[in-house]
Design a protein around this motif. Structure first.
Motif, PDB file in Angstrom:
ATOM      1  N   ALA A 363      65.027  26.085  42.195  1.00  0.00           N
ATOM      2  CA  ALA A 363      63.799  26.416  42.912  1.00  0.00           C
ATOM      3  C   ALA A 363      63.092  27.608  42.285  1.00  0.00           C
ATOM      4  N   SER A 366      61.454  26.553  39.046  1.00  0.00           N
ATOM      5  CA  SER A 366      60.293  25.691  39.255  1.00  0.00           C
ATOM      6  C   SER A 366      59.093  26.494  39.746  1.00  0.00           C
ATOM      7  N   PHE A 409      57.844  19.793  45.424  1.00  0.00           N
ATOM      8  CA  PHE A 409      58.317  20.449  46.630  1.00  0.00           C
ATOM      9  C   PHE A 409      57.658  19.860  47.868  1.00  0.00           C
ATOM     10  N   ARG A 422      63.211  20.791  48.871  1.00  0.00           N
ATOM     11  CA  ARG A 422      63.212  19.544  48.092  1.00  0.00           C
ATOM     12  C   ARG A 422      63.814  18.434  48.925  1.00  0.00           C
TER      13      ARG A 422
END
Length: 422
Positions: A363, A366, A409, A422
């Motif tokens: 996460a 990203s 997301f 997610r």
């Protein structure tokens, strides 16, 4: 032939049952051994009396008993002088003493050599000393004294000198509210060195709730034995909180293993001064992320969200206002949405669902790789819960939400904050 086989099976059954019974018994002994044995050291009861330790005396007299009596009177006088008390007679000082602690003594036929501690009753002594030492105490702090020696880390797995030094420390005068487990029973299974490396607030909250503590203190004693019977070198490190924050460190050396308990007692006093200094500086305060009952994870984030809500309310009020002309006719105008100036950035809060460490790393990577994101910061890490990031983004929060959706997301948008998963 079949009768012979049946007879063999019949003979095997008792043997198999006996083996199974022995295995269960051994398992029961093993389970008991994990929490049994001589492990716990009950901490001394803390009082608010004034204790002066390390008073050395060396007195000669006609008999050993007389030498000891004179030595105790001398120790009381020396301890009173250390407190900067007013001039009093020996009998007056003796009336203020509630106990004499023998730290070390040698009694001869006509001589008494000792290191003593003198405890003064605070109520009786306060009229001479005033209200010294009264100050705000800390929140309850769970104490986990870690011993590192010969490549092993130990807390309550077995009795050890470092645990004993903290258990025997008189913490009544300290500004730190220590929560000292005895280390018996299940304490040795729950409070291990591995627990100090956990970052999950849920794990920590479960452990702290069992002892009625608000946060954790971890004094670490790294002991190195130079050679059998030789000096013992100690490196002491103070850490605090679920994120293992560093507070300070120092080094001490004991001349021999026999001097180790005395060195550890002095180390405990220095640790207490470190913790009190951190409390005075505002560092030693409970981590707000441990309070899992509230949605706001920290006061700083709470202020940030409130500021975002107030700005949004002002924008909405300005956009929905209906200006009028001089004749009184209302002018209907569409709300104006002005994007941020080119090159400017805004700071947003992003809450990330992080069920495990891999999800946390993915996460964070990203979000940092999202187009328009200039910078990111980690406010709190909660593996198995919700971590919090701050994201600097060149655009509106709606644009940031769209950009994160494009990265795969699921996004929920609030006031100046986003929740993603997610």
């Amino acid at each position: 032939m079949s009768q012979a086989i049946s007879l063999q099976h019949a003979l095997r059954r008792p043997a198999i049952l006996a083996i199974m019974l022995a295995a269960f018994c051994a398992l029961g002994v093993a389970v008991w051994a994990q929490v049994g044995g001589e492990r716990g050291i009950a901490p001394v009861a803390s009082t608010s009396d004034i204790q002066v330790s390390g008073v050395e005396v060396d007195v000669h007299a006609d008999t050993g008993t007389e030498a000891r009596e004179k030595a105790w009177v001398e120790a009381q006088r020396k301890a009173w002088e250390r407190l900067d008390g007013p001039e009093l007679s020996d009998s007056q000082i003796e009336a203020l003493v509630s106990a004499i602690v023998i730290e070390r003594e040698r009694l001869g036929p006509k001589r008494y050599i000792a290191t003593l501690g003198v405890v003064f009753d605070r109520q009786r002594a306060s009229r001479y000393l005033g209200a010294q030492g009264e100050a705000t105490r800390s929140a309850p702090m769970l104490l986990l004294p870690v011993t590192v020696s010969a490549g092993t880390q130990m807390i309550y797995e077995q009795r050890n000198p470092w645990q004993r030094a903290w258990a025997e420390y008189q913490a009544g005068q300290s500004r730190i509210d220590y929560v000292r487990p005895a280390g018996a029973g299940g304490d040795s299974l729950l409070l291990t060195y591995g627990q100090t490396g956990r970052r999950s607030r849920t794990w920590w909250r479960n452990a702290l709730d069992q002892f009625g503590a608000a946060d954790v203190l971890v004094p670490i004693a790294n002991l190195r034995y130079t050679y059998p019977g030789g000096p013992v070198e100690g490196t002491f490190t103070a850490r605090f909180g679920p994120d293992d924050d560093f507070l300070g460190s120092f080094e001490m050396t004991a001349a021999s293993p026999a001097e180790l308990p005395a060195m550890l007692d002095k180390a405990v006093v220095r640790f207490n001064r470190l913790f009190e200094t951190a409390l005075a500086n505002g560092t030693l305060k409970p981590d707000p992320t441990l309070n899992i009952g509230t949605p706001e994870l920290s006061p700083a984030l709470q202020r940030l969200l409130e500021f975002g809500r107030s700005v949004r309310a002002q924008d909405q009020a300005a956009a929905t206002a209906e200006p009028t002309t001089e004749s009184g006719d209302a002018i209907t105008a569409a709300p104006i949405r002005t994007p941020p100036p080119e090159g400017s950035v805004a700071l947003y809060t992003v809450q990330v669902a992080t069920p495990d460490a891999s999800a946390f790393d993915t996460a964070v990577s990203s979000v940092r790789g999202t187009p328009g994101v200039r910078n990111t910061g980690i406010r709190s890490t909660a593996i198995g819960g919700t971590s919090v990031m701050t994201v600097s983004y060149s655009g509106t929060i709606a644009q940031l939400a769209d950009a994160l959706r494009a990265r795969g997301f699921t996004v929920s948008q609030g006031s100046n904050a986003l929740a993603i998963s997610r």
